[in-house]
Structures are given as C-alpha cells and as structure tokens.
Design an enzyme around this catalytic site. Structure first.
Site, mmCIF file in Angstrom:
data_model
loop_
_atom_site.group_PDB
_atom_site.id
_atom_site.type_symbol
_atom_site.label_atom_id
_atom_site.label_comp_id
_atom_site.label_asym_id
_atom_site.label_seq_id
_atom_site.Cartn_x
_atom_site.Cartn_y
_atom_site.Cartn_z
ATOM 1 C CB SER A 140 -1.015 0.122 1.180
ATOM 2 O OG SER A 140 -1.718 -1.237 1.148
ATOM 3 N NE ARG A 141 3.147 2.232 -4.901
ATOM 4 C CZ ARG A 141 3.458 1.003 -5.461
ATOM 5 N NH1 ARG A 141 3.499 -0.055 -4.355
ATOM 6 N NH2 ARG A 141 3.002 0.523 -6.730
#
Length: 231
Positions: free
Chosen positions: A203-204
């Site tokens: 999810s970065r």
C-alpha cells in the site's frame, strides 16, 4: 504493470508491483552507524541482485542545473562512498563547480533503496593509482582512449585506442602490460551528510529510515541522528 495510451502522444502507468517483504526496518533496528548498515545490506543483496554496485550519481553545475547518470560504486571507506571517472567528464566538471552530489542505489529484486547526499572530494593520487592498477588491461587502456563526455567522430575511439597501444608499445596479443595512471583520471569520494534506507511495503506505506550527520561532528568519525520518515 498496466500501460495505457489514452490519446496520441500520451502514456499512463496505472498499476505497479506491490511490495511484500518479510523484513522491516526502524530507527530502533538499524545499526547506529549508517556505513555499517550499508555494508550489511550490500552483503545481503549481492547474491540476489544483478550488479548491486550500480548507483545513480546526480550532480549540478554552478547554475544549479542537475544531471544524473549511473556509475559503479567501488568502495566505502571511513569517510564515504567512492567512484572513479575521467576528471574532464561532465560529472567531474560539475563537481568542481558545485562540490555536492547525490547517490541512489535501487535493488529492485529485494525492494530496497539507499539514498546518499553529501559533499565531494577528490581521492589522492596514491588512492587512485592503487585502484587503477587493479583494473584489467582493457579498462586501463580505455581510460587513456576516451575523452569522456566529448563529441567524437565515428571510428575515432578505435583510432585513439590504436594510438594508445602504440604509445605504450602494447602488442595485440598482450594480456598484461604497464599502463600508467592518466593525470586526468581518478576517484571521487562522496562524504555524506545524509543517508536514507528505504524498504518497500504494501500500500506504498514504505519503511524509510534517515541518518543525518550531527552538525560539527568529524568527517572521519561522524555522529548521526536517526529518524523515521513518512513514505
């Protein structure tokens, strides 16, 4: 990776590989010394990453106009990160005008990056000589042959190489020969004020740990402030 061409002259990347490493890093788990942390990571990745010593080198001229290229990292000593090049090349000219540089290593296979920012200094002649004489014969001849970053005519490098071989009396079949260090070739050292270690996460929400040199601490034995950065 999904690549879409929505209209002529446009290109969009809509997705990317998601990272999911088993490890994590934080200010409490990394080494107190960023050089030791780098040595640990380089040791861990060298069997998994093709050419882990490849690094982006960014320089800027006196007007602040930047340029980047990939070079090969060759050594980490007690002061910083070392690479070698022609002292008349664009990168060297810019380093002479503006003695700061940024380095970036990207090890895609293991989802890790290392970023370095610092001042630069030339290596001593003796340091450059020691490395230069360890290079293969072809690489030593290449240092004499190439007027790096200059415009050349088609076939000029082949002619220049023949001239260099004649200059040093090197036979075509020679596997080894004495070739002196050119006075226009040698090493640069990036003495870091900042080093960041990055590890890709889902999810970065990546792990980022930054070391900042404590102001006034010695280049030969620096002290570091360690902190986590938001991704």
């Amino acid at each position: 990776m999904d690549v879409v061409i929505p209209a002529p002259g446009q290109l969009k990347v809509l997705s990317h590989h998601q990272y999911d490493p088993k490890e994590s890093i934080s200010p409490s788990t990394v080494s107190p010394n960023p050089f030791e942390q780098f040595r640990t990571w380089m040791t861990e990745v060298r069997e998994q990453v093709l050419e882990p010593e490849a690094m982006s080198l960014s320089t800027a001229n006196k007007a602040g106009v930047p340029s980047s290229r990939f070079v090969l990292f060759k050594q980490l000593d007690s002061r910083g990160f070392v690479f070698y090049t022609n002292y008349t090349s664009r990168k060297s000219r810019e380093l002479l005008e503006n003695p700061y540089a940024a380095l970036a290593f990207y090890w895609k296979e293991v989802h890790r990056q290392v970023r370095v920012v610092g001042r630069v200094e030339k290596l001593t002649h003796e340091e450059s000589e020691e490395y230069y004489q360890s290079r293969p014969l072809g690489s030593r001849l290449g240092a004499w042959t190439s007027p790096q970053s200059s415009v050349v005519e088609e076939g000029e490098l082949s002619r220049r190489l023949d001239e260099v071989k004649t200059k040093f009396a090197i036979d075509e079949s020679a596997k080894e020969a004495e070739v002196p260090l050119p006075d226009f070739w040698g090493g640069w050292r990036v003495v870091p004020d900042e080093i960041e270690f990055w590890m890709g996460k889902p999810s970065r929400l990546h792990d980022r740990v930054r070391y900042l040199r404590v102001e006034g601490s010695s280049d030969n034995s620096p002290q570091w402030k360690i902190e986590r950065l938001a991704p």
